[in-house]
Design an enzyme around this catalytic site. Structure first.
Site, PDB file in Angstrom:
ATOM      1  N   ASP A  39       0.815  -1.221   0.000  1.00  0.00           N
ATOM      2  CA  ASP A  39       0.000   0.000   0.000  1.00  0.00           C
ATOM      3  C   ASP A  39       0.850   1.273   0.000  1.00  0.00           C
ATOM      4  O   ASP A  39       0.440   2.305   0.529  1.00  0.00           O
ATOM      5  CB  ASP A  39      -0.967   0.037   1.199  1.00  0.00           C
ATOM      6  CG  ASP A  39      -1.828  -1.210   1.275  1.00  0.00           C
ATOM      7  OD1 ASP A  39      -2.289  -1.640   0.209  1.00  0.00           O
ATOM      8  OD2 ASP A  39      -2.018  -1.742   2.374  1.00  0.00           O
TER       9      ASP A  39
ATOM     10  N   HIS B 237      -4.411  -2.333  -5.976  1.00  0.00           N
ATOM     11  CA  HIS B 237      -3.784  -1.053  -6.283  1.00  0.00           C
ATOM     12  C   HIS B 237      -4.896  -0.073  -6.596  1.00  0.00           C
ATOM     13  O   HIS B 237      -5.803  -0.404  -7.349  1.00  0.00           O
ATOM     14  CB  HIS B 237      -2.921  -1.144  -7.539  1.00  0.00           C
ATOM     15  CG  HIS B 237      -1.772  -2.084  -7.406  1.00  0.00           C
ATOM     16  ND1 HIS B 237      -0.838  -1.970  -6.413  1.00  0.00           N
ATOM     17  CD2 HIS B 237      -1.408  -3.136  -8.155  1.00  0.00           C
ATOM     18  CE1 HIS B 237       0.050  -2.926  -6.569  1.00  0.00           C
ATOM     19  NE2 HIS B 237      -0.271  -3.651  -7.602  1.00  0.00           N
TER      20      HIS B 237
END
Ligand code: GDP
Length: 425
Positions: A12, A40
């Site tokens: 992340d 994503h």
């Protein structure tokens, strides 16, 4: 020329955004590990997307998107993802899937959930996408490779063998419904129909592309600290998150990877269980979580609130070293603009000693953060395009961290959009 985009930490970090940005000048983007367990988030002219299996280059007309042999391919999820971006107006992307990639089976997801249930409070915080059972089976040599779909006789034989073994566990360990070989066969033949148009000898395709001088991007999932060898074992993922594995998971020579862009976020976040030394809690964490990323730090796959923390120089230096970093892309710097002062973790105190080297898990559990506080810049830096135009305290923060981690920060990301990026010499 091959470039890898990988994460330094727990994932992340904003790899999707950096890949999407670099893909503007690339020909081919390859996913080389992981599966649909992480996501994503990408924001571009078509809108905001959460991708799970497709590489972050699918939004350009000029790129080929590749799912490499190292990926855990969940075929229905992949096909749904392709359809969902087309439905939102993105031109049908060119997608190739390695014939040597293996498939996530419906029972992998069930086993994932059953095991978490069995472990109760001691669970790993899995996203239940079947990733750990998938990779276990791959290395136990009872996984299903896409190429195997094309020989029905052999496939049938293997299905019987696998069902026999799985059913022992289902009956005696988990007390759950058994697998039926006929429905497994049906499941696999359904997958063949869905995946057939995309199947390709990917390593051969990439070999040719390299000979033609094409630019290839390898897009990693998660980050160094989730690597099964070098991460916080056992609170890791089940495939290697390192750029080095990009060579294996795509099927290219390791010496072709010339640039390794390691993405570091300007503060820390993590999902799942495991030691997280610079973690913060309460109102302080809530505020950073709410302001973080683009619209808050919540899992792209699960929507779970992410655990939050200050930037961790110890973890990031180690994370960059194991990736073989040539460039650091430092992201979400804009988010910190609200803070008067910004703590940074510069060392760990373990059993009364200060250490700077990231320790193995049993010591990490005992580590307490040593914090240094830097002054904030108290303004919005979005839209700034030149490094010199950033406020002095912001530049000091970046340069302090660059010195601590020991790798050059050549890109600073100051917003979620494709062009919110400042290049540094
Ligand atoms: P990945 O898995 O490494 O690609 O990371 P995620 O997509 O899960 O998380 C990154 C989040 O931060 C996404 O919501 C991005 O849109 C967002 N993001 C990326 N770079 C920046 C940035 O520089 N500033 C801000 N505000 N958000 C960013």
């Amino acid at each position: 020329m091959v470039k890898a985009v990988v994460g330094a930490n727990w994932g992340d970090e904003g790899k999707g955004k950096i890949t999407d940005m670099l893909a503007e000048k690339a020909d081919i983007i390859v996913r080389f590990q992981g599966g649909a367990n992480a996501g994503h988030t990408i924001i571009n002219d078509y809108g905001k997307f959460a991708l799970h299996t497709l590489p972050s280059g699918v939004f350009y007309g000029h790129t080929t998107s590749i799912i490499g042999n190292g990926v855990a391919v969940d075929i229905p999820v992949l096909c749904k993802e392709i359809q969902s971006i087309i439905d939102r107006g993105v031109p049908a992307p060119k997608i190739l899937v390695s014939d040597r990639a293996q498939m996530v089976m419906s029972y992998h997801k069930n086993f994932d959930a059953y095991e978490e249930e069995r472990l109760g409070g001691k669970s790993f915080g899995s996203t239940k996408s079947g990733i750990a059972p998938f990779y276990s089976d791959k290395y136990a040599k009872i996984g299903f490779q896409i190429s195997e779909l094309f020989d029905e006789e052999l496939l049938r034989e293997k299905v019987n063998r696998v069902a026999e073994q799985k059913n022992v566990l289902l009956e005696h360990l988990y007390h759950k419904p058994l697998l039926d070989p006929d429905s497994l066969m049906e499941e696999l033949l359904g997958y063949r129909k869905m995946i057939e148009p995309y199947v390709c000898n990917v390593s051969l395709y990439l070999d040719q592309a390299l000979k033609e001088g094409k630019e290839i991007l390898l897009e990693g999932q998660l980050g160094t600290l989730k690597d099964p060898d070098h991460g916080i074992y056992p609170m890791v993922t089940s495939s290697s998150t390192l750029a080095a594995y990009g060579a294996i998971g795509a099927g290219i020579p390791p010496y072709e990877i010339k640039q390794i862009v390691t993405v570091c976020k300007a503060y820390s976040s993590a999902v799942g269980a495991g030691a997280f030394v610079s973690e913060i809690f309460g109102a302080e964490a809530d505020e950073l979580r709410r302001r973080g990323g683009d619209g808050g730090e919540f899992g792209a796959t699960t929507g779970r609130p992410r655990r939050m923390g200050w930037f961790d120089c110890v973890a990031s230096r180690y994370g960059c070293r194991l990736q073989g970093t040539t460039d650091v892309a430092f992201t979400v710097v804009d988010v910190l603009g609200y803070l008067d002062e910004i703590p940074v973790c510069t060392g760990y105190e373990i059993n009364g000693e200060i250490v700077k080297e990231f320790p193995p898990t049993y010591l990490l559990e005992k580590a307490k953060p040593v914090l240094t506080t830097l002054p904030g810049w108290k303004c919005d830096i979005r839209g700034i395009q030149k490094y010199e135009d950033l406020p002095e305290n912001c530049r000091n923060y970046i340069e302090f961290i660059e010195k601590e981690i020991g790798y050059p920060i050549t890109m600073v990301s100051n917003g979620p959009g494709r062009h919110d990026i400042i290049f540094r010499k």
